[in-house]
Design a protein around this motif. Structure first.
Motif, mmCIF file in Angstrom:
data_model
loop_
_atom_site.group_PDB
_atom_site.id
_atom_site.type_symbol
_atom_site.label_atom_id
_atom_site.label_comp_id
_atom_site.label_asym_id
_atom_site.label_seq_id
_atom_site.Cartn_x
_atom_site.Cartn_y
_atom_site.Cartn_z
ATOM 1 N N ASP A 2 14.397 0.308 81.544
ATOM 2 C CA ASP A 2 14.350 -0.243 80.206
ATOM 3 C C ASP A 2 13.161 -1.165 80.003
ATOM 4 O O ASP A 2 12.907 -1.630 78.898
ATOM 5 C CB ASP A 2 15.641 -1.009 79.912
ATOM 6 C CG ASP A 2 16.791 -0.068 79.652
ATOM 7 O OD1 ASP A 2 17.570 0.145 80.583
ATOM 8 O OD2 ASP A 2 16.889 0.448 78.537
ATOM 9 N N LEU A 4 9.811 -1.494 79.179
ATOM 10 C CA LEU A 4 8.884 -0.548 78.563
ATOM 11 C C LEU A 4 7.458 -1.064 78.580
ATOM 12 O O LEU A 4 7.204 -2.218 78.285
ATOM 13 C CB LEU A 4 9.299 -0.292 77.113
ATOM 14 C CG LEU A 4 10.732 0.228 76.905
ATOM 15 C CD1 LEU A 4 10.972 0.418 75.428
ATOM 16 C CD2 LEU A 4 10.943 1.526 77.648
ATOM 17 N N ARG A 47 6.523 -6.721 78.810
ATOM 18 C CA ARG A 47 7.329 -5.719 79.490
ATOM 19 C C ARG A 47 8.475 -6.435 80.186
ATOM 20 O O ARG A 47 8.257 -7.336 81.001
ATOM 21 C CB ARG A 47 6.487 -4.945 80.508
ATOM 22 C CG ARG A 47 7.261 -3.834 81.208
ATOM 23 C CD ARG A 47 6.384 -3.072 82.175
ATOM 24 N NE ARG A 47 7.077 -1.947 82.763
ATOM 25 C CZ ARG A 47 6.537 -1.108 83.640
ATOM 26 N NH1 ARG A 47 5.269 -1.283 84.015
ATOM 27 N NH2 ARG A 47 7.223 -0.108 84.127
ATOM 28 N N SER A 76 11.462 -2.519 73.419
ATOM 29 C CA SER A 76 10.945 -1.414 72.622
ATOM 30 C C SER A 76 10.003 -1.905 71.523
ATOM 31 O O SER A 76 9.357 -1.089 70.856
ATOM 32 C CB SER A 76 12.112 -0.630 72.001
ATOM 33 O OG SER A 76 13.077 -1.507 71.456
ATOM 34 N N ARG A 77 9.924 -3.227 71.326
ATOM 35 C CA ARG A 77 8.966 -3.831 70.389
ATOM 36 C C ARG A 77 8.137 -4.842 71.175
ATOM 37 O O ARG A 77 8.374 -6.045 71.107
ATOM 38 C CB ARG A 77 9.703 -4.496 69.225
ATOM 39 C CG ARG A 77 10.639 -3.540 68.501
ATOM 40 C CD ARG A 77 11.294 -4.167 67.292
ATOM 41 N NE ARG A 77 12.306 -3.280 66.727
ATOM 42 C CZ ARG A 77 12.922 -3.478 65.571
ATOM 43 N NH1 ARG A 77 12.616 -4.549 64.841
ATOM 44 N NH2 ARG A 77 13.832 -2.634 65.133
ATOM 45 N N THR A 146 17.648 -2.519 71.952
ATOM 46 C CA THR A 146 16.920 -1.519 72.738
ATOM 47 C C THR A 146 17.553 -0.144 72.581
ATOM 48 O O THR A 146 16.863 0.858 72.338
ATOM 49 C CB THR A 146 16.893 -1.918 74.221
ATOM 50 O OG1 THR A 146 16.280 -3.190 74.366
ATOM 51 C CG2 THR A 146 16.135 -0.893 75.049
ATOM 52 N N ASP A 149 16.821 1.117 68.979
ATOM 53 C CA ASP A 149 15.431 1.512 68.754
ATOM 54 C C ASP A 149 15.097 2.836 69.429
ATOM 55 O O ASP A 149 14.347 3.657 68.894
ATOM 56 C CB ASP A 149 14.488 0.430 69.286
ATOM 57 C CG ASP A 149 14.385 -0.762 68.348
ATOM 58 O OD1 ASP A 149 14.937 -0.700 67.237
ATOM 59 O OD2 ASP A 149 13.749 -1.756 68.736
ATOM 60 N N ARG A 150 15.652 3.027 70.620
ATOM 61 C CA ARG A 150 15.305 4.218 71.393
ATOM 62 C C ARG A 150 16.230 5.398 71.136
ATOM 63 O O ARG A 150 16.066 6.465 71.732
ATOM 64 C CB ARG A 150 15.316 3.862 72.888
ATOM 65 C CG ARG A 150 14.286 2.812 73.262
ATOM 66 C CD ARG A 150 14.418 2.379 74.716
ATOM 67 N NE ARG A 150 14.156 3.463 75.631
ATOM 68 C CZ ARG A 150 14.256 3.360 76.962
ATOM 69 N NH1 ARG A 150 14.624 2.209 77.496
ATOM 70 N NH2 ARG A 150 13.993 4.380 77.738
ATOM 71 N N GLU A 152 19.228 5.880 72.047
ATOM 72 C CA GLU A 152 19.843 6.290 73.311
ATOM 73 C C GLU A 152 21.299 6.701 73.092
ATOM 74 O O GLU A 152 21.972 6.214 72.192
ATOM 75 C CB GLU A 152 19.774 5.150 74.324
ATOM 76 C CG GLU A 152 18.361 4.813 74.743
ATOM 77 C CD GLU A 152 18.308 3.636 75.691
ATOM 78 O OE1 GLU A 152 17.371 3.576 76.489
ATOM 79 O OE2 GLU A 152 19.204 2.777 75.632
#
Length: 365
Positions: A2, A4, A47, A76-77, A146, A149-150, A152
């Motif tokens: 996770d 990123l 990250r 993710s941002r 997260t 956004d992704r 999942e």
């Protein structure tokens, strides 16, 4: 993973090369909760794993004060990181943030650190239960954001406990995620009413019947809990009492409260036993003029706590840097986990939680 990293963008933020973060925005969440958004002064991208924290150095009353704050934003941002802080009556750091932090303010930070993340404790069935109380919502929010956004395929139930409906942090955003993602559900439990606000949801404190109603399959989920220590203790006892496999239970908290009277008594008794077996050195805290005896096989932080001295600390494993202090004299053996940089060590800084005395020591606190 996770954590990123941007594939085609700015370099990653490296606190070893640039420890400075610039406040970009301050956002009101509730009447006493604000979100502070930071960007790296170097322009680097962040990250981290959702649920991890940063250690900040804040110049409070002219003195550096270290505090750990969980990142509320999502990896993710990666252009910014945010922390969400509740104003605590008498709290030196939370009040400083609310009263002083403005866009353009520069602070120092290190990290990210921490193991409280679904990236490190994945559910075999991709089912998660996130339970938060009060300001413990922040690591859960990072995980929820997260996943959203992704896009999942994580079946996630988010349960948040608050004092009143007006104290529910991120309520609108959580409701939005629940409306737009069929795999995400949010439920709120409030202890009492707020003037002029109706409430038809769960009321009181989180109980097993409530949990059964919210998530009937909760026993099949990976459970993450964060909030005040009494809240986490109650949830842990509730789950264990219901026969939950506690290997699938994870919790996180930063508690700076003083030791209780019972803990102090037990600590003094333990210290007496240790003194009979190990050499003892004198630790002096120069600013407060307090002195404590510290056996050679006990950390300075632990010795101070046994003497009833309140010092900021969090992880107690040499990871977060919260207990970082300047050593004026003396020698210590320090075995840290990354919470201090070599240049800080060269300048005489130590982490009290993982430093054991090799001689009498004077600390500038």
């Amino acid at each position: 993973m996770d954590a990123l990293a941007p594939r085609n963008g700015p370099a990653l933020w490296n606190p070893e090369e640039d420890e400075h973060l610039v406040c970009r925005a301050v956002r009101e969440e509730t009447h006493d909760v604000r979100t502070f958004v930071f960007a790296a002064r170097s322009g680097g991208a962040f990250r981290f794993e959702p649920g991890q924290f940063l250690t900040f150095e804040f110049p409070v009353a002219g003195e550096p004060v270290y505090r750990c704050y969980t990142i509320a934003s999502a990896p993710s941002r990666p252009d910014t990181v945010s922390i969400t802080v509740k104003r605590v009556p008498g709290g030196p750091v939370s009040n400083w943030l609310h009263d002083t932090m403005r866009p353009g303010t520069v602070v120092k930070a290190s990290g990210p650190m921490g193991e409280f993340s679904w990236a490190r404790h994945p559910s075999p069935r991709a089912r998660y239960l996130l339970v938060s109380g009060g300001s413990g919502v922040t690591p859960m929010m990072s995980m929820a954001r997260t996943g959203f956004d992704r896009a999942e395929t994580r079946d996630t139930v988010f349960v948040h406990a608050a004092r009143t409906p007006l104290d529910i942090v991120f309520r609108d955003e959580l409701d939005l995620m629940a409306r737009r993602d069929r795999a995400f559900r949010a439920a709120f439990v409030v202890e009492g009413d707020a003037p002029g606000v109706g409430w038809g949801g769960y009321r009181g404190r989180l109980t097993l019947p409530m949990l059964e109603s919210i998530a009937p399959d909760w026993r099949e989920r990976e459970v993450f809990v964060c909030g005040p220590a009494p809240f986490m203790r109650a949830v842990s006892q509730m789950l264990a009492g219901a026969g939950f496999t506690m290997a699938h239970h994870h919790e996180e908290s930063f508690d700076f409260a003083e030791l209780t009277g019972t803990e102090k008594t037990e600590a003094v008794e333990a210290e007496a036993d240790l003194k009979a077996e190990a050499r003892t050195f004198r630790i002096e805290f120069a600013k407060t003029r307090r002195q404590v005896d510290c056996p050679e096989d006990v950390t300075i932080l632990e010795a101070a706590r046994r003497a009833g001295i309140r010092l900021p600390a969090s992880c107690t494993k040499g990871l977060c840097g919260t207990c970082k202090s300047k050593k004026a004299s003396g020698e210590v053996a320090m075995h840290h986990g990354g919470g201090i940089r070599q240049r800080e060590i060269d300048a005489g800084q130590i982490l009290l939680c993982c430093s054991r005395p090799l001689s009498d020591v004077v600390i500038e606190r």
